[in-house]
Design an enzyme around this catalytic site. Structure first.
Site, short mmCIF file in Angstrom:
data_model
loop_
_atom_site.label_atom_id
_atom_site.label_comp_id
_atom_site.label_asym_id
_atom_site.label_seq_id
_atom_site.Cartn_x
_atom_site.Cartn_y
_atom_site.Cartn_z
CD GLU A 37 105.19 -40.83 -16.92
OE1 GLU A 37 104.84 -40.74 -15.68
OE2 GLU A 37 105.51 -39.84 -17.67
CB CYS A 188 99.53 -25.72 -10.40
SG CYS A 188 97.95 -25.66 -9.21
CB CYS A 195 97.17 -17.97 -9.22
SG CYS A 195 96.88 -19.29 -8.01
CB CYS A 198 98.06 -20.29 -13.69
SG CYS A 198 97.10 -21.77 -14.17
CB CYS A 204 91.51 -21.62 -11.38
SG CYS A 204 92.11 -22.58 -9.89
#
Ligand code: SF4
Length: 350
Positions: A37, A188, A195, A198, A204
């Protein structure tokens, strides 16, 4: 409005299309998740994957990291950039060994007290390593949510955190965390989001309005400035280079580098200050300028290579040393590595 099936759709998509073979997904230990991370905070997955494996091979657990020298840690971070992350990781590992018996706490708030761990990183650790419900808002999640809800402007961060909290499910939180990061990284994306494939396109708002690329809205950009600095790459008769350890704060903090000076510093002035006699200079060579981009400015690196026949008995500058970079494990920036590599090549072989 919150789509109640957002997490469900995202998880179904991730089950089928998500990345599951990333090195830190193989064994989701708190330590591995934490290191990954931190590396991912400013760096793309493909780059992190290479560094992560090497880092784990050298520091397989938190004790190994805590007891390592900072030079060793910076050496393995060399080229990854944003070196404050490596300093913080090293300091945080020592704190965890000292205060928590070497076990990374499973409490988001406690994690946030450690150096280099912010709210989203702490959430990603507890969600992925301990399965605790916690909302993340890294750059990828931020982009997905900003577009889903068409959230922009100054109050966006607070609103986005609230949305992140609302969307995060109670079950499969580790997978959900991966899923939203994956969606932002692979579907994205910043330019030309995909899209059509997606899984959360139906809800959205930015897609419906046709302005997805407007989100998330960037903060007003300051004018980029350009700095010019001279770097003296001095090599002695043995192939050792004069290197300086940079201050812990500032760019390339704690890394070793050829001495950096003002762009109008002459070779004569540099040599005199370093105690190197001009009689010992065998060759001086100006190399082409290297431009290096930082987040807010560009740096023009003006390299001057100097080969000398005999190094002075003493090093005058504090924190400087004659070092053969090929035989030491040093933390160096990508720019310094490039400058030093040239000393191994044809430059001085005449
Ligand atoms: S529909 Fe398009 S803009 Fe909206 S979340 Fe999906 S990829 Fe992003």
């Amino acid at each position: 409005m919150i789509d109640p099936f957002f997490a469900h759709r995202l998880l179904a998509w991730w089950d089928e299309h998500g990345r599951k073979d990333l090195p830190w997904q193989q064994e989701r230990s708190p330590y591995r998740v934490w290191v990954a991370e931190v590396m991912l905070q400013q760096t793309q997955v493909a780059v992190v994957a290479r560094y992560f494996e090497r880092f784990m091979a050298r520091f397989p657990n938190i004790h190994a990291l805590a007891s390592a020298s900072l030079d060793d840690v910076l050496h393995l971070w060399s080229g990854l950039g944003y070196y404050g992350r490596a300093h913080n990781l090293h300091r945080a590992a020592a704190a965890v060994v000292r205060n928590y018996d070497g076990v990374l706490p499973n409490d988001q708030r406690v994690l946030m007290e450690l150096p280099g761990i912010g709210r989203s990183t702490a959430a990603a650790i507890v969600a992925q390593a301990y399965g605790e419900r916690a909302a993340i808002l890294d750059a990828n999640a931020k982009r997905v949510l900003a577009r889903q809800h068409r959230v922009g402007g100054a109050p966006a961060v607070k609103a986005l955190w609230e949305l992140a909290e609302s969307h995060t499910p109670a079950d499969r939180v580790a997978d959900y965390t991966q899923a939203i990061m994956d969606l932002g990284a692979t579907v994205c994306v910043r330019r030309a989001p995909r899209c059509a494939v997606c899984p959360v396109a139906a809800s959205c708002q930015a897609r419906a309005a046709g302005d997805a690329e407007r989100f998330p809205e960037a903060a007003a950009r300051r004018q980029r400035r350009l700095e010019r600095r001279r770097f003296f790459v001095v090599t002695d008769q043995t192939g050792a280079c004069l290197l300086e350890r940079r201050p812990a704060q500032g760019i390339w903090g704690g890394l070793w580098s050829p001495p950096e000076r003002d762009d109008d510093c002459s070779v004569e002035a540099f040599l005199a200050a370093a105690g190197i006699s001009e009689r010992d200079v065998r060759e001086v060579h100006n190399a082409p300028t290297l431009r290096h981009g930082f987040t807010h400015y560009d740096l023009d690196v003006l390299p001057i290579y100097v080969q000398i026949a005999k190094r002075p008995a003493e090093v005058r500058e504090t924190g400087a040393a004659w070092i053969d970079p090929a035989s030491h494990r040093l933390g160096v920036s990508a720019v310094a590595a490039k400058l030093l590599k040239a000393t191994q090549t044809e430059l001085f072989k005449a």
